[in-house]
Design a protein around this motif. Sequence first.
Motif, PDB file in Angstrom:
ATOM      1  N   ARG A 254       0.808  -1.211   0.000  1.00  0.00           N
ATOM      2  CA  ARG A 254       0.000   0.000   0.000  1.00  0.00           C
ATOM      3  C   ARG A 254       0.846   1.268   0.000  1.00  0.00           C
ATOM      4  O   ARG A 254       0.365   2.345   0.332  1.00  0.00           O
ATOM      5  CB  ARG A 254      -0.898   0.017   1.233  1.00  0.00           C
ATOM      6  N   ALA A 255       2.110   1.163  -0.367  1.00  0.00           N
ATOM      7  CA  ALA A 255       3.014   2.308  -0.310  1.00  0.00           C
ATOM      8  C   ALA A 255       2.574   3.432  -1.245  1.00  0.00           C
ATOM      9  O   ALA A 255       2.840   4.603  -0.988  1.00  0.00           O
ATOM     10  CB  ALA A 255       4.429   1.871  -0.651  1.00  0.00           C
ATOM     11  N   HIS A 256       1.898   3.103  -2.318  1.00  0.00           N
ATOM     12  CA  HIS A 256       1.456   4.121  -3.268  1.00  0.00           C
ATOM     13  C   HIS A 256       0.166   4.810  -2.824  1.00  0.00           C
ATOM     14  O   HIS A 256      -0.278   5.757  -3.457  1.00  0.00           O
ATOM     15  CB  HIS A 256       1.266   3.504  -4.661  1.00  0.00           C
ATOM     16  N   LYS A 257      -0.447   4.307  -1.730  1.00  0.00           N
ATOM     17  CA  LYS A 257      -1.664   4.920  -1.191  1.00  0.00           C
ATOM     18  C   LYS A 257      -1.409   5.329   0.262  1.00  0.00           C
ATOM     19  O   LYS A 257      -1.592   4.521   1.175  1.00  0.00           O
ATOM     20  CB  LYS A 257      -2.825   3.920  -1.217  1.00  0.00           C
ATOM     21  N   PRO A 258      -0.975   6.559   0.484  1.00  0.00           N
ATOM     22  CA  PRO A 258      -0.641   6.971   1.857  1.00  0.00           C
ATOM     23  C   PRO A 258      -1.815   6.898   2.831  1.00  0.00           C
ATOM     24  O   PRO A 258      -1.614   6.691   4.016  1.00  0.00           O
ATOM     25  CB  PRO A 258      -0.180   8.422   1.694  1.00  0.00           C
ATOM     26  N   ALA A 259      -3.033   7.049   2.333  1.00  0.00           N
ATOM     27  CA  ALA A 259      -4.191   7.023   3.229  1.00  0.00           C
ATOM     28  C   ALA A 259      -4.409   5.640   3.833  1.00  0.00           C
ATOM     29  O   ALA A 259      -4.908   5.513   4.955  1.00  0.00           O
ATOM     30  CB  ALA A 259      -5.449   7.464   2.475  1.00  0.00           C
ATOM     31  N   THR A 260      -4.041   4.586   3.094  1.00  0.00           N
ATOM     32  CA  THR A 260      -4.252   3.226   3.593  1.00  0.00           C
ATOM     33  C   THR A 260      -2.925   2.490   3.803  1.00  0.00           C
ATOM     34  O   THR A 260      -2.874   1.269   3.733  1.00  0.00           O
ATOM     35  CB  THR A 260      -5.118   2.424   2.605  1.00  0.00           C
ATOM     36  N   LEU A 261      -1.866   3.241   4.066  1.00  0.00           N
ATOM     37  CA  LEU A 261      -0.541   2.643   4.232  1.00  0.00           C
ATOM     38  C   LEU A 261      -0.474   1.725   5.457  1.00  0.00           C
ATOM     39  O   LEU A 261       0.174   0.688   5.439  1.00  0.00           O
ATOM     40  CB  LEU A 261       0.504   3.750   4.352  1.00  0.00           C
ATOM     41  N   TRP A 262      -1.174   2.090   6.510  1.00  0.00           N
ATOM     42  CA  TRP A 262      -1.119   1.340   7.758  1.00  0.00           C
ATOM     43  C   TRP A 262      -2.276   0.351   7.842  1.00  0.00           C
ATOM     44  O   TRP A 262      -3.419   0.696   7.613  1.00  0.00           O
ATOM     45  CB  TRP A 262      -1.176   2.289   8.945  1.00  0.00           C
ATOM     46  N   HIS A 263      -1.941  -0.879   8.235  1.00  0.00           N
ATOM     47  CA  HIS A 263      -2.940  -1.923   8.484  1.00  0.00           C
ATOM     48  C   HIS A 263      -3.150  -1.989   9.993  1.00  0.00           C
ATOM     49  O   HIS A 263      -2.195  -2.168  10.754  1.00  0.00           O
ATOM     50  CB  HIS A 263      -2.435  -3.265   7.942  1.00  0.00           C
ATOM     51  N   ARG A 264      -4.388  -1.835  10.441  1.00  0.00           N
ATOM     52  CA  ARG A 264      -4.700  -1.752  11.868  1.00  0.00           C
ATOM     53  C   ARG A 264      -5.485  -2.983  12.293  1.00  0.00           C
ATOM     54  O   ARG A 264      -6.524  -3.288  11.716  1.00  0.00           O
ATOM     55  CB  ARG A 264      -5.507  -0.491  12.108  1.00  0.00           C
ATOM     56  N   VAL A 265      -4.990  -3.670  13.314  1.00  0.00           N
ATOM     57  CA  VAL A 265      -5.636  -4.876  13.827  1.00  0.00           C
ATOM     58  C   VAL A 265      -5.978  -4.649  15.299  1.00  0.00           C
ATOM     59  O   VAL A 265      -5.113  -4.261  16.090  1.00  0.00           O
ATOM     60  CB  VAL A 265      -4.703  -6.107  13.689  1.00  0.00           C
ATOM     61  N   ALA A 266      -7.227  -4.887  15.666  1.00  0.00           N
ATOM     62  CA  ALA A 266      -7.657  -4.738  17.064  1.00  0.00           C
ATOM     63  C   ALA A 266      -7.088  -5.881  17.894  1.00  0.00           C
ATOM     64  O   ALA A 266      -7.173  -7.048  17.513  1.00  0.00           O
ATOM     65  CB  ALA A 266      -9.171  -4.723  17.145  1.00  0.00           C
ATOM     66  N   LEU A 267      -6.480  -5.533  19.019  1.00  0.00           N
ATOM     67  CA  LEU A 267      -5.924  -6.546  19.912  1.00  0.00           C
ATOM     68  C   LEU A 267      -6.995  -7.016  20.896  1.00  0.00           C
ATOM     69  O   LEU A 267      -7.925  -6.286  21.229  1.00  0.00           O
ATOM     70  CB  LEU A 267      -4.725  -5.980  20.675  1.00  0.00           C
TER      71      LEU A 267
END
Length: 87
Positions: A12-25
């Motif tokens: 997702r490097a080309h899409k800064p808005a979705t660069l981070w993947h977030r997982v609920a712990l």
Amino acid sequence: GKLYLCMKTVERAHKPATLWHRVALHHNYADALNQIDELLSHWSRFIVHKSKQRLTKITQLRYDNMKFACLQVENRHHSGSATEKRG
């Protein structure tokens, strides 16, 4: 609140808005540690250890804040009026 593990994804490097993947712990501390082990199995041991340290620190901070909030609620309930306390 919930705690999340945020991981950068190369795809997702080309899409800064979705660069981070977030997982609920998981809300349970031991289960959250195991979840970090599973999710970061291909990452370096240093990153895994650092993430676990952050989880521990944030969990302790949440516990202390919760305990402090309960103490403030208990101290808010006072008995009698101000004149009774002075006299």
